[in-house]
Structure formats: C-alpha cells, structure tokens
Scaffold this active site. Structure first.
Site, PDB file in Angstrom:
ATOM      1  N   LEU A 148       0.855  -1.184   0.000  1.00 48.73           N
ATOM      2  CA  LEU A 148       0.000   0.000   0.000  1.00 48.73           C
ATOM      3  C   LEU A 148       0.890   1.231   0.000  1.00 48.73           C
ATOM      4  O   LEU A 148       2.005   1.208   0.550  1.00 48.73           O
ATOM      5  CB  LEU A 148      -0.897   0.027   1.248  1.00 48.73           C
ATOM      6  CG  LEU A 148      -1.930  -1.086   1.421  1.00 48.73           C
ATOM      7  CD1 LEU A 148      -2.622  -0.936   2.777  1.00 48.73           C
ATOM      8  CD2 LEU A 148      -2.952  -1.067   0.298  1.00 48.73           C
ATOM      9  N   ASP A 149       0.418   2.322  -0.600  1.00 48.37           N
ATOM     10  CA  ASP A 149       1.157   3.578  -0.535  1.00 48.37           C
ATOM     11  C   ASP A 149       1.338   4.000   0.922  1.00 48.37           C
ATOM     12  O   ASP A 149       0.536   3.648   1.788  1.00 48.37           O
ATOM     13  CB  ASP A 149       0.397   4.687  -1.275  1.00 48.37           C
ATOM     14  CG  ASP A 149       0.361   4.464  -2.784  1.00 48.37           C
ATOM     15  OD1 ASP A 149       1.166   3.658  -3.278  1.00 48.37           O
ATOM     16  OD2 ASP A 149      -0.480   5.096  -3.444  1.00 48.37           O
ATOM     17  N   LYS A 150       2.353   4.785   1.157  1.00 46.21           N
ATOM     18  CA  LYS A 150       2.661   5.238   2.514  1.00 46.21           C
ATOM     19  C   LYS A 150       1.469   5.910   3.183  1.00 46.21           C
ATOM     20  O   LYS A 150       1.176   5.655   4.352  1.00 46.21           O
ATOM     21  CB  LYS A 150       3.850   6.205   2.475  1.00 46.21           C
ATOM     22  CG  LYS A 150       4.259   6.726   3.846  1.00 46.21           C
ATOM     23  CD  LYS A 150       5.475   7.634   3.732  1.00 46.21           C
ATOM     24  CE  LYS A 150       5.880   8.178   5.112  1.00 46.21           C
ATOM     25  NZ  LYS A 150       7.077   9.049   5.022  1.00 46.21           N
TER      26      LYS A 150
END
Length: 381
Positions: A148-150
C-alpha cells in the site's frame, strides 16, 4: 524444510510449502546465498541429487523428497540476511496492527504515514517490523505479498511461509483477490456507479514518482467505483475496486474524472482539500480484502478506519453501515433501510454540530471580560 548437514554434504527434506516448485526456486527461497551459476554447475556435474538421482534446475520438487546439496557455494561477499533486533516499542507497534493471524497469513491494518517497504530516506516501514512475528531462529520470516502507498491505510496481507507467499502472490497476479477501498473525494461524480478505464504511465520529469493517464503508451488500468453517499455537492464517499494493480491507480483515476481524493495534494493540488475542520491527510483506505486461503475457504478481512478518516465521515454525516452490507455480500440493504440509515446519520451529525455550537458559545462567554459594577472610576489628574 528439514535439514541434516555434515562436513561433506547437506541434506534437506522438501517441506509442504515447497511442494511443486522448481529446484532453482527452492534454492532462492531456502539458500539465497548460493547463486544460480553455482546451482547450474552442481546440477551439470551431478553434485545435486534428489532422492539419489540427478536433477536439473528446472525440475519440480515434491514434498518429502530428500535433496542432497554439496558444501560451500556461497557467493563472494554475499551473506545470509541477519535478523534485526527490534525494540519493545517496535514489537508492540507491529502487534497493534494485527487483524488476524494464522499459520499461513498475518493480516495487518497499516496506519497512514507508515511505508510498506524501505527506500531512499525511508528507514521505518512495515517490512522492517516483520521480525516481530518470527521470534525464533528457525521461524521463517514473514513476507510481504502486496503493498500500500505510505499515506494509504488499511488491509495489508503478509505471508507466514515461502509456500503461502507463492500461493497468495499467484492470487494477486491472477486478479482473483478482491480488494475494496473507501475514498472520500472532492465533489460528487455525476454517474453514481461505473468503471474507469484509463491507461497509466510514469509522468515524464518526475523521476517515476508520479503517474498520469497516457492513452498511447500507458499500461491498461481499470477501476470500478460506486458512490455510497454524498455531502451536498462538496464531497462524496466512494467504494473503489481496482481490477488492475498499477502504481497510484486509484489516486490518478479519481483525479482523472475530476474528483481528487480528499487530502491527496500530489495529484489533486490545492483542489484536494476541503475547508473547515476536515483533516488534510489523505482519505484513502483499503477497507476489505477477500482472497483464497491455502487451507481452503476464503480469507475475508476488514480494517477499521484511521481516526482522521472516521472523524471526517462523522463530520460529513456518513454512516459506515451503508457500505459494508451491500457491495460484497450481494444481498445488501433495501432502499428503505438505506434511507433510514442515512436519515439517522444526518440526525446524529446535526446533534454533534448543535453540541459544538453550544460549546463554542460557552467558551465565548467565558472569554468575555466582566464589566465592573458601579460607576467607572474617574481619570487621574
């Protein structure tokens, strides 16, 4: 993997997790310090044996077979990965993310702001905390199978063993895993339910840090969406289901239809922020994951919202129950029950706003200076 070793040879019993994989893949999983060139040489000269017979790198192994490996072979300057010693706080942080845990998988609820993997100037990440789930020297280290993106929160699946990692990876690459995200976007899409089919590519001049729609050279990217509810014309709550797995796909697709995700300044610029008390953090959450489980059946995980997202939902009068029952179960609430839930959510939001006005009035009254009684004192001469 069970192993016996001597000064001359090493013997390994192929475990259930390695059933069916190629010989060269077995080495990559279990003896990564031995390079492919060495494996090929050993196979060519008959030094690698499977149940006593010669073997090739492409041969597939069967659980229970005995693999004979000659001593040595480590690549020059390459050492097996050392486990990282975690602090008590880091172990507690890792454990606090756990939604479920079994012998095949650990399901985490990743908080926003925590990267999935390390990179340039990124020293704190989920991957760096996974040793918390393998305290023993013989415990296999859990492995990430997607990311997942940060700044995206929510369900993150971690495989406990090499075998389950391969199993889950095949489900993700084969698109049989079902992922449902929640997003709050600026404005309200005119089409309440549909599919966004817009190819994506790296945006030139950004060093690969940013994606954009590229109808000529982009890779196909498809997202289903549904408007669950709206707050007037200012914002909408969407369910997003990516049918492909491109970098930043949901963020770019929402911006492409003119409704950037709230708080996503990277793609929406200044238009991605709502006024008032709404948090400036990104409002994108991996709400639910449904995927086949190695032990048969389905793994079905749901992640609670982070605090900033939950507060914005309440502020806008959105009721979480309007989504969970309908998009995945197939027998969701009726229009009447949806309307009832929506009305109840609006009443709740109205009461919250009323209470806040009362608090503001009482604070304002407390801050006003009191007027002195009697006549004002005369000026000194």
């Amino acid at each position: 993997m069970k192993a016996k070793s001597s000064a001359q040879v090493r013997q390994f019993t192929v475990g259930p997790d390695d059933d069916g994989i190629r010989l060269d893949r077995w080495f990559k999983r279990n003896l990564p310090q031995i390079g492919f060139g060495t494996i090929s040489k050993w196979a060519r000269t008959g030094q690698i044996r499977v149940d006593g017979g010669r073997a090739k790198p492409e041969d597939r192994l069967v659980a229970g077979q005995v693999l004979r490996v000659p001593p040595g072979g480590e690549q020059q300057g390459r050492k097996p990965r050392e486990r990282r010693e975690l602090s008590e706080d880091e172990i507690a942080e890792a454990q606090a993310m756990v939604i479920s845990d079994d012998k095949a998988a650990i399901v985490l609820n990743k908080p926003p702001g925590l990267a999935t993997q390390g990179g340039t100037k990124t020293t704190k990440h989920v991957d760096g905390l996974l040793d918390a789930f393998a305290p023993g020297e013989d415990d296999p280290r859990p492995r990430l199978v997607h990311r997942l993106d940060k700044d995206t929160s929510g369900v993150l699946l971690v495989a406990r063993t090499p075998g389950s990692a391969a199993y889950f990876s095949r489900r993700f690459s084969g698109r049989s895993a079902r992922k449902v995200y929640w997003a709050l976007v600026v404005g309200v899409p005119e089409v309440r339910e549909g599919t966004i089919d817009a190819p994506l590519a790296k945006q030139p001049g950004t060093g690969g840090e940013k994606m954009h729609v590229d109808t000529e050279d982009g890779a196909r990217a498809v997202t289903r969406y549904r408007v669950v509810d709206k707050a007037g014309k200012s914002a909408a709550w969407l369910e997003l289901e990516p049918l492909t797995g491109r970098t930043h796909q949901l963020r770019v697709h929402c911006e492409a239809i003119g409704h950037p995700i709230v708080g996503d300044g990277k793609y929406g610029g200044k238009d991605a922020f709502l006024t008032g008390s709404v948090s400036r953090k990104m409002h994108l959450h991996a709400r639910r994951l449904i995927i086949d489980h190695p032990d048969a059946g389905k793994l079905d995980a749901t992640a609670e919202l982070p605090s900033h997202f939950a507060e914005t939902m309440q502020h806008l009068g959105f009721d979480e129950g309007m989504s969970d029952a309908s998009p995945l179960a197939g027998d969701g609430p009726t229009e009447k029950s949806r309307a009832e839930k929506k009305q109840a959510a609006r009443q709740h939001a109205k009461q919250v706003r009323k209470g806040r006005r009362g608090e503001r009035r009482s604070r304002g009254a407390a801050s006003k200076p009191t007027k002195p009684k009697g006549k004002p004192a005369g000026k000194r001469k």
